[in-house]
Design a protein around this motif. Sequence first.
Motif, PDB file in Angstrom:
ATOM      1  N   HIS A  64       0.844  -1.195   0.000  1.00 59.50           N
ATOM      2  CA  HIS A  64       0.000   0.000   0.000  1.00 59.50           C
ATOM      3  C   HIS A  64       0.890   1.259   0.000  1.00 59.50           C
ATOM      4  CE1 HIS A  64      -3.467   2.458   0.501  1.00 59.50           C
ATOM      5  NE2 HIS A  64      -3.273   2.739   1.775  1.00 59.50           N
ATOM      6  N   HIS A  65       1.780   1.363   0.979  1.00 66.67           N
ATOM      7  CA  HIS A  65       2.636   2.558   1.060  1.00 66.67           C
ATOM      8  C   HIS A  65       3.863   2.423   0.162  1.00 66.67           C
ATOM      9  CE1 HIS A  65       0.785   2.713   5.285  1.00 66.67           C
ATOM     10  NE2 HIS A  65       0.169   3.597   4.537  1.00 66.67           N
ATOM     11  N   HIS A  99      -1.387   3.195  -3.537  1.00 64.84           N
ATOM     12  CA  HIS A  99      -1.590   3.958  -2.306  1.00 64.84           C
ATOM     13  C   HIS A  99      -2.796   4.883  -2.381  1.00 64.84           C
ATOM     14  CE1 HIS A  99       0.271   6.903   0.822  1.00 64.84           C
ATOM     15  NE2 HIS A  99      -0.531   6.038   1.402  1.00 64.84           N
ATOM     16  N   GLY A 286      -5.857   5.468   7.401  1.00 60.08           N
ATOM     17  CA  GLY A 286      -4.648   6.287   7.467  1.00 60.08           C
ATOM     18  C   GLY A 286      -4.915   7.633   8.100  1.00 60.08           C
ATOM     19  N   HIS A 327      -2.956   3.876  12.415  1.00 60.74           N
ATOM     20  CA  HIS A 327      -2.774   3.940  10.959  1.00 60.74           C
ATOM     21  C   HIS A 327      -2.702   2.522  10.348  1.00 60.74           C
ATOM     22  CE1 HIS A 327      -1.018   6.539   7.579  1.00 60.74           C
ATOM     23  NE2 HIS A 327      -1.153   5.332   7.079  1.00 60.74           N
ATOM     24  N   GLU A 331      -5.630   0.306   7.960  1.00 65.94           N
ATOM     25  CA  GLU A 331      -5.395   0.017   6.539  1.00 65.94           C
ATOM     26  C   GLU A 331      -5.010  -1.413   6.225  1.00 65.94           C
ATOM     27  OE1 GLU A 331      -2.439   2.995   5.544  1.00 65.94           O
ATOM     28  OE2 GLU A 331      -4.011   4.277   4.737  1.00 65.94           O
TER      29      GLU A 331
HETATM   30 ZN   LIG Z   1      -1.444   4.722   5.125  1.00 58.05          ZN
END
Ligand SMILES: [Zn+2]
Length: 365
Positions: A64-65, A99, A286, A327, A331
């Motif tokens: 994701h990040h 993301h 997030g 966070h 997610e």
């Molecule tokens: Zn995030």
Amino acid sequence: MLVKDIVQIFEQIAPGQYQESYDNSGLITGSPEMEVKAIMLSLDTTEAVIDQAIQQGCNMIVAHHPIVFKGLKRFNGNNYVERAVIKAIKHDIAILAVHTNLDNVLQDGVNQKIASKLGLANTRILAPKSGILSKLFVYVPAAHLEPVREALFNAGAGQIGQYSECSFASEGQGTFKPGTTAQPYSGERGIRERADEIKLEVLLPAYLSSKVIAAMRDAHPYEEVAYELVSLNNEHQEIGSGVIGELPEAMTKKAFLEYLKKNLNLEIIRHTIGGSSIKKVAVCGGSGSFLISNAMRSGADAYVTADVKYHEFFDAEERLLLCDVGHYESEISTLEIFSDKIKEKFPNFAVIFCSISTNPIQYFK
Ligand SMILES: [Zn+2]
């Protein structure tokens, strides 16, 4: 299967053009032409995650990040970002980050996933984006209407919410005088012609403009196509930040917090006093403090997000039950989207959830 096939899956549900300006979603290391052996899914691409990918025979990581957000100038392993990139490149590992483009789509997006974990119904985007839609008007001779319309739809125009192939057509008469080197349509050069034409109108995402215009030109019989492409101020109801929806039944504040803890598998929730009964719930995976006022304006009873600062808790005005669930915790269910989407396209492909928690935050209880 090649790396570009996986990139394509996510490009379809969350086009790269929908990522925020500070983001770096997309293929960070690896070649689009690389053959993929197996894929590892993780929220972050740390060195430990890459090590596990190597051990388990995965040469692609979908995260994701993005491990890299901004330009790197040196590659001497001085910090965790450089070390991860060096390791991935040395071991021929492709890293794909999906993301904020996945945060910003309603369908199959990060926030819709959180909403489904909470059983929210009637979900919609909390803060829809504007300035990302265009309208195309094109003048087509009546006999050619269908092929042109078909070409526009095939190129991605005409989608409004759950409706596809949307267009509007009105009849009229066009006039034109072919110049000395231009091709006459049915008359002669230098003589003004009239043609029964249809004015065809379609909506399209602005980022698809060049593709749609090219398809229109290909399908249109005129040498010189008359059209207008206009930017719209309309909000795109399926693209934007956060999601809001309703619980099947109203809950007391305490019951909601317990429900939230159970459904998102949380250790701890930081929350405000809030109102008494919870029915309408806004969510943003997030760092979602920027949507507190949107949640309040939308009449949400609770807002579930992360990374809320002390003074931002005051913004909830004791009316909104503002919940900071962490966070990572907010997610982590994104990995289920990755897995579902890859398996939908390639049912028998090896997709492995990374067993390491990359959460840098620990709770001492
Ligand atoms: Zn995030």
